[in-house]
Motif scaffolding. Sequence first.
Motif, PDB file in Angstrom:
ATOM      1  N   ASN A  19       0.804  -1.225   0.000  1.00 34.88           N
ATOM      2  CA  ASN A  19       0.000   0.000   0.000  1.00 34.88           C
ATOM      3  C   ASN A  19       0.840   1.280   0.000  1.00 34.88           C
ATOM      4  O   ASN A  19       0.285   2.370   0.133  1.00 34.88           O
ATOM      5  CB  ASN A  19      -0.950   0.019   1.198  1.00 34.88           C
ATOM      6  CG  ASN A  19      -2.113  -0.921   1.010  1.00 34.88           C
ATOM      7  OD1 ASN A  19      -2.472  -1.270  -0.119  1.00 34.88           O
ATOM      8  ND2 ASN A  19      -2.702  -1.359   2.099  1.00 34.88           N
ATOM      9  N   GLU A  21      -5.175   3.694  11.603  1.00 30.72           N
ATOM     10  CA  GLU A  21      -5.938   3.194  10.446  1.00 30.72           C
ATOM     11  C   GLU A  21      -5.728   4.110   9.236  1.00 30.72           C
ATOM     12  O   GLU A  21      -5.554   3.635   8.116  1.00 30.72           O
ATOM     13  CB  GLU A  21      -7.424   3.076  10.771  1.00 30.72           C
ATOM     14  CG  GLU A  21      -7.772   1.980  11.751  1.00 30.72           C
ATOM     15  CD  GLU A  21      -7.450   2.344  13.224  1.00 30.72           C
ATOM     16  OE1 GLU A  21      -7.411   3.550  13.578  1.00 30.72           O
ATOM     17  OE2 GLU A  21      -7.216   1.398  13.998  1.00 30.72           O
ATOM     18  N   GLN A  23      -6.037   2.253   5.523  1.00 31.04           N
ATOM     19  CA  GLN A  23      -7.057   1.188   5.563  1.00 31.04           C
ATOM     20  C   GLN A  23      -8.435   1.749   5.336  1.00 31.04           C
ATOM     21  O   GLN A  23      -8.744   2.840   5.560  1.00 31.04           O
ATOM     22  CB  GLN A  23      -7.016   0.471   6.919  1.00 31.04           C
ATOM     23  CG  GLN A  23      -5.708  -0.253   7.103  1.00 31.04           C
ATOM     24  CD  GLN A  23      -5.549  -0.863   8.478  1.00 31.04           C
ATOM     25  OE1 GLN A  23      -6.172  -0.439   9.443  1.00 31.04           O
ATOM     26  NE2 GLN A  23      -4.682  -1.850   8.582  1.00 31.04           N
TER      27      GLN A  23
END
Length: 116
Positions: free
Chosen positions: A70, A111, A116
Amino acid sequence: MNNTKIFKTSFASVYPYYILKAEKKGRTKAEVDEIIFWLTGYNEESFQNQLDLKVDFETFFAQAPQMNPNVSKITGVICGYRVEEMEDKLMQQIRYLDKLVDELSKGKTMEKIFRQ
């Protein structure tokens, strides 16, 4: 820009500054470590080994078990440069880490930091 100096700088010599930056804003060493582990694939033991060996940034990132898939989602400006547009891969990896530690110290949730 000549980047050789940062490439040959010991990661262990800069690591305390990442922690200091985070702690000044109420975050923890554990959170900085979590970011490093997420980004590079190191675990506690392998990361500590890199610190003990005092490897430079070039070696630190070259020996990283696996850069997080990512990382391409990390965007924005750090030190006046857009991280997603950096041509030098090693400098980009260093700036990814800088950007994530910046986000941590600015109060972003884990997060969000981990995309995410």
